[in-house]
Motif scaffolding. Structure first.
Motif, PDB file in Angstrom:
ATOM      1  N   LEU A 233      22.345 -28.352 -33.797  1.00  0.00           N
ATOM      2  CA  LEU A 233      21.570 -27.266 -34.399  1.00  0.00           C
ATOM      3  C   LEU A 233      20.719 -27.779 -35.557  1.00  0.00           C
ATOM      4  N   SER A 234      21.209 -28.811 -36.216  1.00  0.00           N
ATOM      5  CA  SER A 234      20.492 -29.345 -37.376  1.00  0.00           C
ATOM      6  C   SER A 234      19.559 -30.491 -37.026  1.00  0.00           C
ATOM      7  N   ALA A 235      19.946 -31.304 -36.027  1.00  0.00           N
ATOM      8  CA  ALA A 235      19.246 -32.575 -35.838  1.00  0.00           C
ATOM      9  C   ALA A 235      18.469 -32.708 -34.544  1.00  0.00           C
ATOM     10  N   ASP A 236      18.789 -31.924 -33.503  1.00  0.00           N
ATOM     11  CA  ASP A 236      18.112 -32.092 -32.218  1.00  0.00           C
ATOM     12  C   ASP A 236      16.756 -31.413 -32.252  1.00  0.00           C
ATOM     13  N   PRO A 237      15.664 -32.168 -32.152  1.00  0.00           N
ATOM     14  CA  PRO A 237      14.328 -31.550 -32.250  1.00  0.00           C
ATOM     15  C   PRO A 237      14.040 -30.581 -31.106  1.00  0.00           C
ATOM     16  N   ASN A 238      14.644 -30.806 -29.940  1.00  0.00           N
ATOM     17  CA  ASN A 238      14.424 -29.892 -28.821  1.00  0.00           C
ATOM     18  C   ASN A 238      15.098 -28.546 -29.063  1.00  0.00           C
ATOM     19  N   ILE A 239      16.307 -28.565 -29.635  1.00  0.00           N
ATOM     20  CA  ILE A 239      16.979 -27.319 -29.996  1.00  0.00           C
ATOM     21  C   ILE A 239      16.210 -26.619 -31.111  1.00  0.00           C
ATOM     22  N   THR A 240      15.736 -27.382 -32.078  1.00  0.00           N
ATOM     23  CA  THR A 240      14.928 -26.793 -33.153  1.00  0.00           C
ATOM     24  C   THR A 240      13.689 -26.115 -32.599  1.00  0.00           C
ATOM     25  N   SER A 241      13.043 -26.751 -31.632  1.00  0.00           N
ATOM     26  CA  SER A 241      11.858 -26.158 -31.002  1.00  0.00           C
ATOM     27  C   SER A 241      12.216 -24.853 -30.308  1.00  0.00           C
ATOM     28  N   ALA A 242      13.355 -24.830 -29.613  1.00  0.00           N
ATOM     29  CA  ALA A 242      13.790 -23.616 -28.928  1.00  0.00           C
ATOM     30  C   ALA A 242      14.105 -22.501 -29.918  1.00  0.00           C
ATOM     31  N   LEU A 243      14.752 -22.855 -31.023  1.00  0.00           N
ATOM     32  CA  LEU A 243      15.081 -21.854 -32.032  1.00  0.00           C
ATOM     33  C   LEU A 243      13.822 -21.284 -32.673  1.00  0.00           C
ATOM     34  N   ASP A 244      12.862 -22.138 -32.960  1.00  0.00           N
ATOM     35  CA  ASP A 244      11.591 -21.672 -33.522  1.00  0.00           C
ATOM     36  C   ASP A 244      10.878 -20.744 -32.542  1.00  0.00           C
TER      37      ASP A 244
ATOM     38  N   ASP B 153      12.306 -29.999 -24.346  1.00  0.00           N
ATOM     39  CA  ASP B 153      11.147 -29.109 -24.372  1.00  0.00           C
ATOM     40  C   ASP B 153       9.902 -29.866 -23.913  1.00  0.00           C
ATOM     41  N   MET B 154       9.829 -30.110 -22.610  1.00  0.00           N
ATOM     42  CA  MET B 154       8.715 -30.860 -22.040  1.00  0.00           C
ATOM     43  C   MET B 154       7.646 -29.892 -21.520  1.00  0.00           C
ATOM     44  N   PRO B 155       6.418 -30.366 -21.375  1.00  0.00           N
ATOM     45  CA  PRO B 155       5.366 -29.492 -20.829  1.00  0.00           C
ATOM     46  C   PRO B 155       5.579 -29.242 -19.346  1.00  0.00           C
ATOM     47  N   ILE B 156       5.222 -28.059 -18.901  1.00  0.00           N
ATOM     48  CA  ILE B 156       5.265 -27.717 -17.482  1.00  0.00           C
ATOM     49  C   ILE B 156       3.967 -26.996 -17.135  1.00  0.00           C
ATOM     50  N   TYR B 157       3.604 -27.022 -15.860  1.00  0.00           N
ATOM     51  CA  TYR B 157       2.447 -26.262 -15.411  1.00  0.00           C
ATOM     52  C   TYR B 157       2.860 -24.822 -15.118  1.00  0.00           C
ATOM     53  N   GLN B 158       1.947 -23.906 -15.380  1.00  0.00           N
ATOM     54  CA  GLN B 158       2.127 -22.530 -14.946  1.00  0.00           C
ATOM     55  C   GLN B 158       0.918 -22.141 -14.098  1.00  0.00           C
ATOM     56  N   LEU B 159       1.187 -21.445 -13.011  1.00  0.00           N
ATOM     57  CA  LEU B 159       0.139 -21.057 -12.078  1.00  0.00           C
ATOM     58  C   LEU B 159      -0.545 -19.802 -12.574  1.00  0.00           C
TER      59      LEU B 159
ATOM     60  N   VAL C 193      10.905 -24.757 -22.696  1.00  0.00           N
ATOM     61  CA  VAL C 193      11.691 -23.804 -23.485  1.00  0.00           C
ATOM     62  C   VAL C 193      11.314 -22.375 -23.138  1.00  0.00           C
ATOM     63  N   HIS C 194      10.012 -22.101 -23.026  1.00  0.00           N
ATOM     64  CA  HIS C 194       9.558 -20.760 -22.639  1.00  0.00           C
ATOM     65  C   HIS C 194      10.187 -20.357 -21.316  1.00  0.00           C
ATOM     66  N   TYR C 195      10.168 -21.239 -20.341  1.00  0.00           N
ATOM     67  CA  TYR C 195      10.740 -20.958 -19.024  1.00  0.00           C
ATOM     68  C   TYR C 195      12.252 -20.802 -19.101  1.00  0.00           C
ATOM     69  N   ALA C 196      12.927 -21.729 -19.786  1.00  0.00           N
ATOM     70  CA  ALA C 196      14.386 -21.734 -19.823  1.00  0.00           C
ATOM     71  C   ALA C 196      14.953 -20.489 -20.485  1.00  0.00           C
ATOM     72  N   LEU C 197      14.224 -19.920 -21.456  1.00  0.00           N
ATOM     73  CA  LEU C 197      14.732 -18.770 -22.204  1.00  0.00           C
ATOM     74  C   LEU C 197      14.215 -17.435 -21.682  1.00  0.00           C
ATOM     75  N   THR C 198      13.462 -17.474 -20.572  1.00  0.00           N
ATOM     76  CA  THR C 198      12.971 -16.211 -19.987  1.00  0.00           C
ATOM     77  C   THR C 198      13.214 -16.204 -18.480  1.00  0.00           C
ATOM     78  N   MET C 199      12.262 -16.677 -17.701  1.00  0.00           N
ATOM     79  CA  MET C 199      12.306 -16.540 -16.241  1.00  0.00           C
ATOM     80  C   MET C 199      13.489 -17.268 -15.605  1.00  0.00           C
ATOM     81  N   ASP C 200      13.906 -18.363 -16.190  1.00  0.00           N
ATOM     82  CA  ASP C 200      14.999 -19.140 -15.599  1.00  0.00           C
ATOM     83  C   ASP C 200      16.342 -18.430 -15.703  1.00  0.00           C
ATOM     84  N   LEU C 201      16.413 -17.361 -16.485  1.00  0.00           N
ATOM     85  CA  LEU C 201      17.651 -16.604 -16.623  1.00  0.00           C
ATOM     86  C   LEU C 201      17.862 -15.603 -15.497  1.00  0.00           C
ATOM     87  N   LEU C 202      16.808 -15.346 -14.706  1.00  0.00           N
ATOM     88  CA  LEU C 202      16.898 -14.293 -13.699  1.00  0.00           C
ATOM     89  C   LEU C 202      17.864 -14.650 -12.564  1.00  0.00           C
TER      90      LEU C 202
END
Length: 503
Positions: free
Chosen positions: A86-97, A222-228, A248-257
């Motif tokens: 929570l403190s040190a992982d930049p990918n988790i920090t990006s997701a939290l932001d 938190d890598m870039p992905i293409y969106q159609l 991160v956008h995908y993992a915290l929204t559509m990927d939960l369905l």
């Protein structure tokens, strides 16, 4: 609890040493390729990511206390906790932001929310949930989605009762589109900004996803992905526009369905709050410009084999993988190989071509190129697919364009999570390839097993089509690929007749 907050090739090697295993034994223990283990030794700074992180964490957690103590001594570190990430992982920090911003929370709110939720995560309950999810089959998922959307027209299936969750239409099928620059024409645009606002339910589910990610030791990248954004697809040509979003956008929204749907099927629940929010009807599925539509491509691979006194006449061998339980998508399901997320490596415009993703996935999933896998290590090469970097089998194929045919066979939108799916076919007609390199083909860590099927065995292929373990997108790609291979294969094929329909 993991003893490391971020694995490297060096710490993975330390675990191998603590277990006192050879490369082959360690690879077998983790159920990954020997080449992946060898790569960790060659590059001690290599940072395994995502599901590979989880595999290593699980192996360490299941090791005997004496092994854990020996490992701690080798790396010279004490135990770390989810709080460290929570403190040190930049990918988790990006997701939290991202979560703070799109939930309308004050900065730091998501960090406190996730930290609280981590304390209440029961990893044994999560493992039990995973086993229950694995019992839900392709037909149950397709049937549930058909019912949710009112049995819509356009769901891909066959005349003998096979139905999928792929929403398509006749002019998106049997495309026979060569994946060359003049026909493979998805173009990159910068006009991708969409307003994303999470209500309390959606924000809570996203926070829970992050808490479970931390509790299980999964590294979220938190890598870039293409969106159609739009499509222009017809026989012989695929076109449209894509933009760039984030995982991160995908993992915290559509990927939960998918998880919400499968959990409802295991418990008998009738409510789907996230689906009601993100994909409530067919209009929301089809309106690509107002939602995140991520996706990828997957292909049937057919490799010519010479006649054999034991096996029989000349045929094609088809490769099918059973996906590992550690992958994000289609875990424990059957899938064609290769199967890849559509995302850029270094050239965002050129990598938008579907063929670019398939070529990369061939290198990664069949020929052991870990350096083109974003989940294994960070990308530092200017041109990862430069001819000088290709594996020997891929270099042989690419040296003569006639040796490998790659086509897009179909396109559809998967109602499971709204993803776009480009189905493909890869045909290697030169028998010399199998003679030279057949023994070097090895599935990577994403597959738990790799099976081969002969295109002359019609009965076996019929049973394969009817197997309920398929992912919906995998079955779609298989059926479209077999239809096209029946046209191209000549005497090498004796495939069951497949007639598609859009119910």
């Amino acid at each position: 609890m993991s003893l490391v907050s971020g694995w490297t090739g060096k710490t993975a090697g330390a675990l191998q040493a603590a277990l006192r295993m050879s490369n082959e034994a360690f690879a077998h223990h983790l159920r990954i390729g020997v080449r992946t283990v060898a790569a960790w030794h060659k590059k001690p700074s290599l940072r395994p990511q995502s599901e590979m992180q989880r595999i290593l964490d699980t192996a360490l957690e299941q090791a005997a206390p004496t092994v854990q103590a020996r490992f701690a001594e080798l790396i010279g570190k004490t135990s770390s906790t989810p709080d460290d990430r929570l403190s040190a992982d930049p990918n988790i920090t990006s997701a939290l932001d991202w979560l703070d911003h799109h939930a309308g929370w004050q900065p730091g709110t998501s960090r406190r929310e996730v930290a609280t939720r981590v304390q209440h995560v029961d990893t044994h309950e999560l493992e039990l949930r995973g086993r229950k999810r694995g019992r839900v089959d392709q037909r149950q998922i397709a049937r549930a989605l058909a019912e949710y959307y009112g049995n819509p027209r356009g769901l891909y299936g066959t005349g003998n009762g096979v139905t999928t969750s792929i929403l398509t239409r006749p002019d998106w099928l049997d495309l026979a589109c060569p994946l060359v620059a003049s026909r493979d024409r998805l173009s990159l645009t910068s006009a991708t900004k969409q307003v994303v606002t999470l209500d309390a339910e959606a924000a809570g589910r996203a926070a829970q996803r992050l808490a479970e990610t931390l509790a299980l030791g999964i590294r979220m990248v938190d890598m870039p992905i293409y969106q159609l954004l739009s499509t222009d697809i017809h026989r012989g040509e695929i076109g449209g526009t894509v933009g760039v979003s984030t995982f991160v956008h995908y993992a915290l929204t559509m990927d939960l369905l998918e998880g919400e749907l499968v959990d409802a099927l295991t418990t008998g629940a009738t409510s789907h709050p996230l689906r009601d929010r993100y994909l409530p009807n067919l209009d929301s599925v089809l309106n690509l410009s107002t939602r995140l539509c991520a996706g990828g491509t997957l292909a049937v691979t057919a490799i010519a084999r010479p006649a054999d006194p034991y096996r029989g006449p000349a045929d094609y061998v088809l490769l099918v993988q059973e996906r590992s339980g550690h992958v994000v998508n289609a875990a424990r399901r059957l899938a064609v190989i290769p199967k890849g997320f559509h995302q850029p490596l270094t050239d965002y415009r050129a990598d938008a071509q579907i063929g670019a993703t398939l070529r990369r996935e061939i290198e990664e999933e069949l020929f052991g190129r870990d350096d083109v896998d974003n989940t294994v290590g960070e990308q530092r090469f200017a041109d990862p697919m430069h001819p000088s970097r290709l594996s020997e089998p891929m270099r042989w194929l690419m040296s003569d364009p006639s040796r490998m045919r790659m086509e897009c066979t179909g396109f559809g939108l998967n109602l499971v999570s709204g993803n776009y799916e480009f189905a493909g076919l890869i045909v290697i007609d030169d028998e010399e390839f199998w003679t030279r390199y057949g023994g070097q083909i090895e599935a990577n860590w994403e597959a738990s097993t790799l099976r081969q099927y002969s295109t002359l065995d019609s009965d076996q292929m019929t049973h394969l089509i009817q197997d309920v373990a398929w992912s919906n997108e995998g079955l779609f790609a298989l059926l479209q690929g077999l239809r096209r291979l029946s046209e191209l294969g000549g005497s090498r094929v004796n495939l069951p007749e497949i007639e598609w329909e859009t119910t």
